[in-house]
Design a protein around this motif. Structure first.
Motif: not given
Length: 102
Positions: A2-9, A31-45, A50-54
């Motif tokens: 799952p991503s950081f922008i999942e509608p389901d908390p 280790a100096p860093h980790i790399t993470t995903e940039p938010g997943g795909p937008l959910a329907p609707g 809204e996704a950026i704010d989340l």
């Protein structure tokens, strides 16, 4: 997923907890860093703003944790996800900075 922008908390919490553990492990290993995903795909609707704010809301405490551990939390833009390019990341970061400055 799952991503950081999942509608389901609950799904968001899976990603948040995973990232918290990864940051702690990174610090433990030196280790100096980790790399993470940039938010997943937008959910329907789900609107882009809204996704950026989340995404920003979820990332703030993780960034604070990373800083306290002395680890960089890097976000890797990826086609098809919320932040696809470096320019989009910079737009989000600049907008957030402007909000904080008033």
């Amino acid at each position: 997923y799952p991503s950081f922008i999942e509608p389901d908390p609950n799904y968001r919490r899976v990603r948040i907890d995973h990232t918290r553990r990864a940051l702690a492990l990174c610090a433990e290993l030196g280790a100096p860093h980790i790399t993470t995903e940039p938010g997943g795909p937008l959910a329907p609707g789900q609107g882009r703003q809204e996704a950026i704010d989340l995404f920003v809301e979820v990332l703030k405490p993780l960034a604070e944790l990373a800083e306290s551990l002395g680890v960089l939390l890097l976000i890797e833009p990826e086609p098809g996800l919320l932040i696809e390019t470096t320019d989009q990341y910079l737009e989000v970061a600049d907008a957030e900075l402007k909000k904080r400055m008033g």
